[in-house]
Design an enzyme around this catalytic site. Structure first.
Site, mmCIF file in Angstrom:
data_model
loop_
_atom_site.group_PDB
_atom_site.id
_atom_site.type_symbol
_atom_site.label_atom_id
_atom_site.label_comp_id
_atom_site.label_asym_id
_atom_site.label_seq_id
_atom_site.Cartn_x
_atom_site.Cartn_y
_atom_site.Cartn_z
ATOM 1 C CG HIS A 96 5.787 -9.316 5.254
ATOM 2 N ND1 HIS A 96 5.549 -9.261 6.605
ATOM 3 C CD2 HIS A 96 6.092 -8.087 4.872
ATOM 4 C CE1 HIS A 96 6.040 -8.222 7.199
ATOM 5 N NE2 HIS A 96 6.421 -7.673 6.282
ATOM 6 C CB ILE A 108 -0.903 -0.156 1.114
ATOM 7 C CG1 ILE A 108 -2.286 0.884 1.070
ATOM 8 C CG2 ILE A 108 -0.183 0.355 2.612
ATOM 9 C CD1 ILE A 108 -3.420 0.762 2.073
HETATM 10 P P1 AMP Z 1 7.287 -4.503 7.491
HETATM 11 O O1 AMP Z 1 7.886 -3.215 7.557
HETATM 12 O O2 AMP Z 1 8.280 -5.515 6.748
HETATM 13 O O3 AMP Z 1 6.412 -5.421 8.336
HETATM 14 O O4 AMP Z 1 6.379 -4.535 6.201
HETATM 15 C C1 AMP Z 1 4.928 -4.313 6.188
HETATM 16 C C2 AMP Z 1 4.491 -3.711 4.966
HETATM 17 O O5 AMP Z 1 2.980 -3.726 4.774
HETATM 18 C C3 AMP Z 1 4.743 -2.002 4.630
HETATM 19 O O6 AMP Z 1 5.718 -2.021 3.399
HETATM 20 C C4 AMP Z 1 3.707 -1.577 4.259
HETATM 21 O O7 AMP Z 1 3.486 -0.424 3.420
HETATM 22 C C5 AMP Z 1 2.589 -2.805 4.108
HETATM 23 N N1 AMP Z 1 1.180 -2.679 4.385
HETATM 24 C C6 AMP Z 1 0.513 -2.334 5.491
HETATM 25 N N2 AMP Z 1 -0.685 -2.362 5.323
HETATM 26 C C7 AMP Z 1 -1.093 -2.918 4.141
HETATM 27 C C8 AMP Z 1 -2.179 -3.141 3.537
HETATM 28 N N3 AMP Z 1 -3.597 -3.026 4.084
HETATM 29 N N4 AMP Z 1 -2.129 -3.461 2.098
HETATM 30 C C9 AMP Z 1 -1.004 -3.570 1.499
HETATM 31 N N5 AMP Z 1 0.121 -3.331 2.170
HETATM 32 C C10 AMP Z 1 0.149 -2.947 3.344
#
Ligand code: AMP
Length: 116
Positions: free
Chosen positions: A102, A31
């Site tokens: 992820h 996102i």
């Molecule tokens: P991390 O910092 O490795 O935990 O990455 C989490 C990622 O999830 C970040 O890059 C956010 O931008 C992404 N993220 C959070 N909420 C959403 C969402 N609803 N849809 C898509 N990506 C998301």
């Protein structure tokens, strides 16, 4: 384990721009993209908070699914040949925000190294 936003995306309770889905894996656009291509590839099971929880060979098949998906998504989005980066943040010092394992797939521009 606390419910995460990714669990809601898996259950289709909140929308996501999904680029690939199988029985075991979901891949969707980040996102808040950090590169022209920024996809998150996640297992559908919710028991793995981060890479540190991969503590058994029982996850071998799932890990193969995740990395095979990364390659297929890289091909689909046109960065397989140009190059891409796979990142797994694990724990506080890595900057991990969502406690659901992820893989970030980043590409579409020249990425710098080392990361911050
Ligand atoms: P991390 O910092 O490795 O935990 O990455 C989490 C990622 O999830 C970040 O890059 C956010 O931008 C992404 N993220 C959070 N909420 C959403 C969402 N609803 N849809 C898509 N990506 C998301």
């Amino acid at each position: 384990m606390a419910e995460t936003i990714f669990a809601k995306i898996i259950r289709k309770e909140i929308p996501a721009d999904i680029v690939f889905e199988s029985d075991t894996v979901l891949a969707f656009k980040d996102i808040n993209p950090k590169a022209p291509v920024h996809i998150l590839i996640i297992p559908k099971i919710t028991e793995l908070e981060s890479a540190k929880d991969i503590n058994s060979k029982e996850y071998a098949s799932l890990l193969a699914d995740l990395f095979l998906t990364a390659n297929e998504v890289a091909k689909k989005l046109g960065v397989y040949e140009s190059g891409f980066r796979l990142v797994i943040n694990s724990g506080a010092d890595s900057g991990q925000e969502v406690p659901h394992l992820h893989i970030h797939l980043l590409g579409g521009r020249k990425l710098t190294w080392p990361p911050g």
